[in-house]
Scaffold this motif. Structure first.
Motif, PDB file in Angstrom:
ATOM      1  N   GLY A   5       0.776  -1.228   0.000  1.00  0.00           N
ATOM      2  CA  GLY A   5       0.000   0.000   0.000  1.00  0.00           C
ATOM      3  C   GLY A   5       0.805   1.273   0.000  1.00  0.00           C
ATOM      4  N   THR A   6       2.127   1.154  -0.083  1.00  0.00           N
ATOM      5  CA  THR A   6       2.961   2.347  -0.058  1.00  0.00           C
ATOM      6  C   THR A   6       4.206   2.104  -0.900  1.00  0.00           C
ATOM      7  OG1 THR A   6       3.981   3.986   1.419  1.00  0.00           O
ATOM      8  CG2 THR A   6       4.247   1.671   2.011  1.00  0.00           C
ATOM      9  N   SER A   7       5.086   3.073  -0.953  1.00  0.00           N
ATOM     10  CA  SER A   7       6.291   2.942  -1.772  1.00  0.00           C
ATOM     11  C   SER A   7       7.294   2.000  -1.131  1.00  0.00           C
ATOM     12  CB  SER A   7       6.940   4.315  -1.970  1.00  0.00           C
ATOM     13  OG  SER A   7       7.475   4.793  -0.743  1.00  0.00           O
ATOM     14  N   ALA A   8       8.250   1.558  -1.945  1.00  0.00           N
ATOM     15  CA  ALA A   8       9.288   0.660  -1.438  1.00  0.00           C
ATOM     16  C   ALA A   8      10.094   1.320  -0.332  1.00  0.00           C
ATOM     17  CB  ALA A   8      10.208   0.227  -2.583  1.00  0.00           C
ATOM     18  N   ALA A   9      10.417   2.587  -0.497  1.00  0.00           N
ATOM     19  CA  ALA A   9      11.212   3.298   0.502  1.00  0.00           C
ATOM     20  C   ALA A   9      10.437   3.463   1.803  1.00  0.00           C
ATOM     21  CB  ALA A   9      11.633   4.663  -0.038  1.00  0.00           C
ATOM     22  N   ALA A  10       9.159   3.825   1.705  1.00  0.00           N
ATOM     23  CA  ALA A  10       8.343   4.012   2.906  1.00  0.00           C
ATOM     24  C   ALA A  10       8.172   2.704   3.658  1.00  0.00           C
ATOM     25  CB  ALA A  10       6.984   4.589   2.533  1.00  0.00           C
ATOM     26  N   ALA A  11       7.981   1.599   2.947  1.00  0.00           N
ATOM     27  CA  ALA A  11       7.838   0.298   3.586  1.00  0.00           C
ATOM     28  C   ALA A  11       9.122  -0.105   4.302  1.00  0.00           C
ATOM     29  CB  ALA A  11       7.453  -0.756   2.551  1.00  0.00           C
ATOM     30  N   ALA A  12      10.255   0.147   3.660  1.00  0.00           N
ATOM     31  CA  ALA A  12      11.538  -0.179   4.274  1.00  0.00           C
ATOM     32  C   ALA A  12      11.749   0.621   5.555  1.00  0.00           C
ATOM     33  CB  ALA A  12      12.674   0.082   3.293  1.00  0.00           C
ATOM     34  N   LEU A  13      11.407   1.901   5.523  1.00  0.00           N
ATOM     35  CA  LEU A  13      11.534   2.734   6.715  1.00  0.00           C
ATOM     36  C   LEU A  13      10.594   2.253   7.819  1.00  0.00           C
ATOM     37  CD1 LEU A  13      11.786   6.316   5.143  1.00  0.00           C
ATOM     38  CD2 LEU A  13      13.623   4.996   6.222  1.00  0.00           C
ATOM     39  N   ALA A  14       9.417   1.789   7.435  1.00  0.00           N
ATOM     40  CA  ALA A  14       8.465   1.285   8.430  1.00  0.00           C
ATOM     41  C   ALA A  14       9.005   0.058   9.144  1.00  0.00           C
ATOM     42  CB  ALA A  14       7.132   0.965   7.754  1.00  0.00           C
ATOM     43  N   VAL A  15       9.668  -0.824   8.410  1.00  0.00           N
ATOM     44  CA  VAL A  15      10.266  -2.016   9.020  1.00  0.00           C
ATOM     45  C   VAL A  15      11.283  -1.606  10.088  1.00  0.00           C
ATOM     46  CG1 VAL A  15      11.818  -3.965   8.583  1.00  0.00           C
ATOM     47  CG2 VAL A  15       9.856  -3.570   7.088  1.00  0.00           C
ATOM     48  N   ILE A  16      12.090  -0.610   9.778  1.00  0.00           N
ATOM     49  CA  ILE A  16      13.070  -0.133  10.754  1.00  0.00           C
ATOM     50  C   ILE A  16      12.364   0.556  11.918  1.00  0.00           C
ATOM     51  CG2 ILE A  16      15.067   1.362  11.122  1.00  0.00           C
ATOM     52  CD1 ILE A  16      15.755   1.027   8.180  1.00  0.00           C
ATOM     53  N   GLY A  17      11.345   1.358  11.614  1.00  0.00           N
ATOM     54  CA  GLY A  17      10.617   2.051  12.665  1.00  0.00           C
ATOM     55  C   GLY A  17       9.985   1.092  13.656  1.00  0.00           C
ATOM     56  N   VAL A  18       9.375   0.033  13.165  1.00  0.00           N
ATOM     57  CA  VAL A  18       8.758  -0.970  14.029  1.00  0.00           C
ATOM     58  C   VAL A  18       9.819  -1.678  14.867  1.00  0.00           C
ATOM     59  CG1 VAL A  18       7.597  -3.206  13.976  1.00  0.00           C
ATOM     60  CG2 VAL A  18       6.710  -1.311  12.627  1.00  0.00           C
ATOM     61  N   ALA A  19      10.978  -1.936  14.287  1.00  0.00           N
ATOM     62  CA  ALA A  19      12.076  -2.552  15.039  1.00  0.00           C
ATOM     63  C   ALA A  19      12.510  -1.658  16.189  1.00  0.00           C
ATOM     64  CB  ALA A  19      13.251  -2.836  14.106  1.00  0.00           C
ATOM     65  N   VAL A  20      12.576  -0.364  15.934  1.00  0.00           N
ATOM     66  CA  VAL A  20      12.965   0.599  16.969  1.00  0.00           C
ATOM     67  C   VAL A  20      11.939   0.618  18.092  1.00  0.00           C
ATOM     68  CG1 VAL A  20      13.284   3.060  17.440  1.00  0.00           C
ATOM     69  CG2 VAL A  20      14.322   2.041  15.411  1.00  0.00           C
ATOM     70  N   ILE A  21      10.668   0.691  17.744  1.00  0.00           N
ATOM     71  CA  ILE A  21       9.601   0.744  18.753  1.00  0.00           C
ATOM     72  C   ILE A  21       9.619  -0.510  19.627  1.00  0.00           C
ATOM     73  CG2 ILE A  21       7.093   0.718  19.072  1.00  0.00           C
ATOM     74  CD1 ILE A  21       6.923   2.396  16.451  1.00  0.00           C
ATOM     75  N   SER A  22       9.760  -1.663  19.011  1.00  0.00           N
ATOM     76  CA  SER A  22       9.707  -2.918  19.770  1.00  0.00           C
ATOM     77  C   SER A  22      10.912  -3.091  20.676  1.00  0.00           C
ATOM     78  CB  SER A  22       9.575  -4.113  18.823  1.00  0.00           C
ATOM     79  OG  SER A  22      10.684  -4.215  17.952  1.00  0.00           O
ATOM     80  N   ARG A  23      12.070  -2.564  20.295  1.00  0.00           N
ATOM     81  CA  ARG A  23      13.245  -2.653  21.180  1.00  0.00           C
ATOM     82  C   ARG A  23      13.124  -1.698  22.354  1.00  0.00           C
ATOM     83  NH1 ARG A  23      13.449  -5.574  16.518  1.00  0.00           N
ATOM     84  NH2 ARG A  23      15.190  -7.030  16.540  1.00  0.00           N
ATOM     85  N   ALA A  24      12.492  -0.560  22.151  1.00  0.00           N
ATOM     86  CA  ALA A  24      12.231   0.337  23.276  1.00  0.00           C
ATOM     87  C   ALA A  24      11.286  -0.334  24.271  1.00  0.00           C
ATOM     88  CB  ALA A  24      11.641   1.647  22.771  1.00  0.00           C
ATOM     89  N   ALA A  25      10.302  -1.054  23.762  1.00  0.00           N
ATOM     90  CA  ALA A  25       9.363  -1.764  24.633  1.00  0.00           C
ATOM     91  C   ALA A  25      10.076  -2.821  25.470  1.00  0.00           C
ATOM     92  CB  ALA A  25       8.257  -2.414  23.796  1.00  0.00           C
ATOM     93  N   MET A  26      11.084  -3.462  24.910  1.00  0.00           N
ATOM     94  CA  MET A  26      11.865  -4.435  25.667  1.00  0.00           C
ATOM     95  C   MET A  26      12.473  -3.815  26.920  1.00  0.00           C
ATOM     96  SD  MET A  26      13.988  -6.295  22.577  1.00  0.00           S
ATOM     97  CE  MET A  26      15.075  -7.163  23.701  1.00  0.00           C
ATOM     98  N   VAL A  27      13.031  -2.625  26.758  1.00  0.00           N
ATOM     99  CA  VAL A  27      13.677  -1.947  27.879  1.00  0.00           C
ATOM    100  C   VAL A  27      12.646  -1.583  28.947  1.00  0.00           C
ATOM    101  CG1 VAL A  27      15.151  -0.024  28.571  1.00  0.00           C
ATOM    102  CG2 VAL A  27      15.462  -1.076  26.319  1.00  0.00           C
ATOM    103  N   TRP A  28      11.474  -1.132  28.509  1.00  0.00           N
ATOM    104  CA  TRP A  28      10.390  -0.814  29.444  1.00  0.00           C
ATOM    105  C   TRP A  28      10.035  -2.045  30.300  1.00  0.00           C
ATOM    106  CZ3 TRP A  28       4.881   1.013  27.473  1.00  0.00           C
ATOM    107  CH2 TRP A  28       4.060   1.227  28.577  1.00  0.00           C
ATOM    108  N   HIS A  29       9.789  -3.172  29.644  1.00  0.00           N
ATOM    109  CA  HIS A  29       9.451  -4.412  30.345  1.00  0.00           C
ATOM    110  C   HIS A  29      10.577  -4.819  31.299  1.00  0.00           C
ATOM    111  CE1 HIS A  29       7.839  -8.560  30.720  1.00  0.00           C
ATOM    112  NE2 HIS A  29       9.106  -8.926  30.667  1.00  0.00           N
ATOM    113  N   TRP A  30      11.792  -4.731  30.822  1.00  0.00           N
ATOM    114  CA  TRP A  30      12.974  -5.144  31.579  1.00  0.00           C
ATOM    115  C   TRP A  30      13.144  -4.284  32.833  1.00  0.00           C
ATOM    116  CZ3 TRP A  30      18.324  -5.289  28.651  1.00  0.00           C
ATOM    117  CH2 TRP A  30      19.292  -5.906  29.447  1.00  0.00           C
ATOM    118  N   HIS A  31      12.931  -2.996  32.698  1.00  0.00           N
ATOM    119  CA  HIS A  31      13.098  -2.079  33.820  1.00  0.00           C
ATOM    120  C   HIS A  31      11.977  -2.219  34.838  1.00  0.00           C
ATOM    121  CE1 HIS A  31      13.683   1.646  36.086  1.00  0.00           C
ATOM    122  NE2 HIS A  31      12.425   1.944  35.826  1.00  0.00           N
TER     123      HIS A  31
END
Length: 258
Positions: A137-163
């Motif tokens: 539903g979006t461009s190749a570049a936007a989709a690629a950035l979304a994959v990285i963005g989701v990775a960033v969000i989920s790793r931040a959540a790890m730290v929240w749970h851990w703390h």
């Protein structure tokens, strides 16, 4: 700045199979929690190979579903299926254990049972479906950035749970890894929200970015509370499971706006 770079390199080493310069470990083993503030920054690097592959495959016109499947495969290979392993162990323990001791015993067992297999299957399917929905539903570049963005969000959540939770076993591996400080957790959450949100904007706009962040926050909070109720603390497996759950719902949040 040098300390942030060093923490990021160590976080990349802990969270992935990517090679890093040995000089950052010249002082010997460093507890994983010391680099936890840089987990969202490390996610930028860890997710880059998969995002680059998605961009290339979609740029040459490959079907979104096929490209998404290969993207999720590369994500798992890059991390050594570290988080998938945690999800499977948690599913087996929480699904099959009737009390705290039994849950922890099942989670420690390296064998994967029916609950773990089911969790892995649905995790892979849902992430492929999420990436495919975004990529179609979006461009190749936007989709690629979304994959990285989701990775960033989920790793931040790890730290929240851990703390938020203490180590479930004082003599366990998680206890030896330490626990993120309040400052490290705040840095991880702020950087995760800002970077993850910004990278999600091209694919799903402001609404999608906010939805992804809210869903990740809700699921992270809910899973953390459930973990506290079941085993009174965190383990390495519950930290990994947090990443998987939050990655799935973040992809959902973006896909809803595409």
């Amino acid at each position: 700045m040098d300390k942030i770079v060093a923490d990021t390199v160590r976080a990349v080493s802990f969270l992935s199979r990517l090679p890093v310069p040995g000089r950052y470990f010249s002082d010997g083993a460093v507890p994983a929690a010391q680099s936890s503030r840089s987990y969202p920054l490390a996610a930028l690097i860890v997710a880059l190979p998969a995002a680059a592959l998605l961009f290339l495959l979609r740029s040459v016109g490959l079907d979104a579903l096929f490209a998404a499947a290969l993207t999720v495969l590369v994500l798992a290979l890059t991390t050594g299926a570290l988080h998938e392993d945690g999800l499977a162990d948690c599913a087996d323990g929480f699904g099959g254990g009737r009390d705290r001791d039994r849950v922890l015993a099942i989670m420690k067992d390296s064998a994967v049972g029916a609950y773990g297999c089911t969790a892995l299957v649905f995790s892979i399917l849902l992430r492929i479906a999420g990436v495919a929905a975004i990529a179609s539903g979006t461009s190749a570049a936007a989709a690629a950035l979304a994959v990285i963005g989701v990775a960033v969000i989920s790793r931040a959540a790890m730290v929240w749970h851990w703390h938020y939770l203490p180590a479930a076993k004082p003599d366990g591996v998680a206890a030896s890894a330490g626990q993120p400080s309040s400052d490290s957790t705040a840095f991880a959450l702020i950087s995760g929200v800002v970077i993850g949100g910004v990278l999600s904007l091209p694919a799903a706009g402001f609404g999608g970015a906010i939805t992804a962040l809210l869903l990740a926050a809700i699921l992270c909070s809910g899973f953390t509370r459930m973990t506290s109720a079941r085993i009174n603390g965190h383990t390495g497996d519950t930290i990994g499971a947090t990443q998987q759950v939050c990655e799935i719902v973040s992809l959902l949040g973006l896909a809803l706006w595409i």
